[in-house]
Design a protein around this motif. Sequence first.
Motif, PDB file in Angstrom:
ATOM      1  N   LEU A  64      -1.833  -3.407  -5.162  1.00  0.00           N
ATOM      2  CA  LEU A  64      -0.491  -3.831  -4.547  1.00  0.00           C
ATOM      3  C   LEU A  64       0.490  -2.628  -4.984  1.00  0.00           C
ATOM      4  O   LEU A  64       1.442  -2.178  -4.244  1.00  0.00           O
ATOM      5  N   GLU A  65       0.294  -2.185  -6.292  1.00  0.00           N
ATOM      6  CA  GLU A  65       1.311  -1.097  -6.814  1.00  0.00           C
ATOM      7  C   GLU A  65       0.984   0.165  -5.931  1.00  0.00           C
ATOM      8  O   GLU A  65       2.114   0.783  -5.481  1.00  0.00           O
ATOM      9  N   LEU A  66      -0.209   0.622  -5.767  1.00  0.00           N
ATOM     10  CA  LEU A  66      -0.459   2.077  -4.965  1.00  0.00           C
ATOM     11  C   LEU A  66       0.145   1.693  -3.465  1.00  0.00           C
ATOM     12  O   LEU A  66       0.575   2.634  -3.003  1.00  0.00           O
ATOM     13  N   ALA A  67      -0.252   0.598  -2.889  1.00  0.00           N
ATOM     14  CA  ALA A  67       0.206   0.447  -1.505  1.00  0.00           C
ATOM     15  C   ALA A  67       1.821   0.404  -1.494  1.00  0.00           C
ATOM     16  O   ALA A  67       2.350   0.881  -0.683  1.00  0.00           O
ATOM     17  N   GLY A  68       2.372  -0.246  -2.588  1.00  0.00           N
ATOM     18  CA  GLY A  68       3.901  -0.170  -2.585  1.00  0.00           C
ATOM     19  C   GLY A  68       4.497   1.231  -2.429  1.00  0.00           C
ATOM     20  O   GLY A  68       5.469   1.532  -2.152  1.00  0.00           O
ATOM     21  N   ASN A  69       3.917   1.998  -3.507  1.00  0.00           N
ATOM     22  CA  ASN A  69       4.206   3.319  -3.537  1.00  0.00           C
ATOM     23  C   ASN A  69       4.085   3.910  -2.181  1.00  0.00           C
ATOM     24  O   ASN A  69       4.833   5.023  -1.717  1.00  0.00           O
ATOM     25  N   GLU A  70       3.101   3.911  -1.582  1.00  0.00           N
ATOM     26  CA  GLU A  70       2.670   4.467   0.044  1.00  0.00           C
ATOM     27  C   GLU A  70       4.011   3.849   1.018  1.00  0.00           C
ATOM     28  O   GLU A  70       4.318   4.541   1.798  1.00  0.00           O
ATOM     29  N   ALA A  71       4.183   2.846   0.841  1.00  0.00           N
ATOM     30  CA  ALA A  71       5.225   1.987   1.693  1.00  0.00           C
ATOM     31  C   ALA A  71       6.430   2.750   1.289  1.00  0.00           C
ATOM     32  O   ALA A  71       7.326   3.084   2.396  1.00  0.00           O
ATOM     33  N   GLN A  72       6.939   2.923   0.212  1.00  0.00           N
ATOM     34  CA  GLN A  72       7.994   3.701  -0.272  1.00  0.00           C
ATOM     35  C   GLN A  72       8.080   5.194   0.178  1.00  0.00           C
ATOM     36  O   GLN A  72       9.135   5.623   0.720  1.00  0.00           O
ATOM     37  N   ASN A  73       6.847   5.952   0.083  1.00  0.00           N
ATOM     38  CA  ASN A  73       6.796   7.282   0.410  1.00  0.00           C
ATOM     39  C   ASN A  73       7.168   7.406   2.062  1.00  0.00           C
ATOM     40  O   ASN A  73       7.465   8.483   2.364  1.00  0.00           O
ATOM     41  N   ASN A  78       7.567  -2.839   4.169  1.00  0.00           N
ATOM     42  CA  ASN A  78       6.655  -3.886   3.966  1.00  0.00           C
ATOM     43  C   ASN A  78       5.084  -3.265   3.914  1.00  0.00           C
ATOM     44  O   ASN A  78       5.002  -2.049   4.194  1.00  0.00           O
ATOM     45  N   ILE A  79       4.285  -3.698   3.247  1.00  0.00           N
ATOM     46  CA  ILE A  79       3.032  -3.133   3.101  1.00  0.00           C
ATOM     47  C   ILE A  79       2.275  -3.708   4.096  1.00  0.00           C
ATOM     48  O   ILE A  79       2.025  -4.802   4.337  1.00  0.00           O
ATOM     49  N   THR A  80       1.596  -2.905   5.059  1.00  0.00           N
ATOM     50  CA  THR A  80       0.835  -3.056   5.955  1.00  0.00           C
ATOM     51  C   THR A  80      -0.674  -2.665   5.839  1.00  0.00           C
ATOM     52  O   THR A  80      -1.000  -2.172   4.583  1.00  0.00           O
ATOM     53  N   PRO A  81      -1.675  -3.184   6.597  1.00  0.00           N
ATOM     54  CA  PRO A  81      -3.014  -3.024   6.265  1.00  0.00           C
ATOM     55  C   PRO A  81      -3.388  -1.422   6.249  1.00  0.00           C
ATOM     56  O   PRO A  81      -4.007  -0.863   5.584  1.00  0.00           O
ATOM     57  N   LEU A  82      -2.602  -0.686   7.023  1.00  0.00           N
ATOM     58  CA  LEU A  82      -2.793   0.675   7.122  1.00  0.00           C
ATOM     59  C   LEU A  82      -2.377   1.521   5.666  1.00  0.00           C
ATOM     60  O   LEU A  82      -3.023   2.263   5.215  1.00  0.00           O
ATOM     61  N   LEU A  83      -1.187   0.673   5.074  1.00  0.00           N
ATOM     62  CA  LEU A  83      -0.805   1.370   3.914  1.00  0.00           C
ATOM     63  C   LEU A  83      -1.555   1.025   2.724  1.00  0.00           C
ATOM     64  O   LEU A  83      -1.984   1.842   1.976  1.00  0.00           O
ATOM     65  N   LEU A  84      -2.338  -0.055   2.997  1.00  0.00           N
ATOM     66  CA  LEU A  84      -3.262  -0.467   1.855  1.00  0.00           C
ATOM     67  C   LEU A  84      -4.430   0.376   2.016  1.00  0.00           C
ATOM     68  O   LEU A  84      -5.128   0.715   1.088  1.00  0.00           O
ATOM     69  N   ASP A  85      -5.011   0.754   3.131  1.00  0.00           N
ATOM     70  CA  ASP A  85      -5.959   1.523   3.166  1.00  0.00           C
ATOM     71  C   ASP A  85      -5.870   2.941   2.826  1.00  0.00           C
ATOM     72  O   ASP A  85      -6.529   3.607   2.062  1.00  0.00           O
TER      73      ASP A  85
END
Length: 111
Positions: A64-73, A78-85
Motif C-alpha cells: 500500500l505504501e508503494l502503491a500510494g507513492n505511485e498514485a502520488q507520482n 486513489n489507488i487503482t489496480p493498475l497502480l498496485l500492479d
Amino acid sequence: MIPSIGNLQNRLTSTDRKQIDKWLPGAIGNVERGLREGHYAQRLSPTAPVYLAAVIEYLTAKVLELAGNEAQNHGERNITPLLLDMAVHNDSLLSTLFDTTTISQVAPGGD
C-alpha cells in the motif's frame, strides 16, 4: 508490552494473547483458523499464527505504501489496480514474490 516471538515458550499466556490481539486486532484468530482448517501440518505452534499475521500485515503495508507513492507520482488520489500492479512490479523483491500473481484490471460489477 508485546512479548518477543523468539522468547515465547511452548504456550502463550492469556495476557500475552490479549496484548498481541491489541497489536493485530482479529488477524491472529483468523490466521490460526485458516491454518488449522487448511490442514497444512499435523501440529501448529502457538506462535505460528502470530508470526504469519505479522508478515501479512507488513506485506500489506509495504504494498500500500508503494502503491500510494505511485498514485502520488501519477497525480492520482486513489489507488487503482493498475497502480498496485505498477508498484509491485517496480519493486524487485515484491516482483519476485508476486511473479505468478495476476492483479485484475477490471473492477468487479463494472459493465
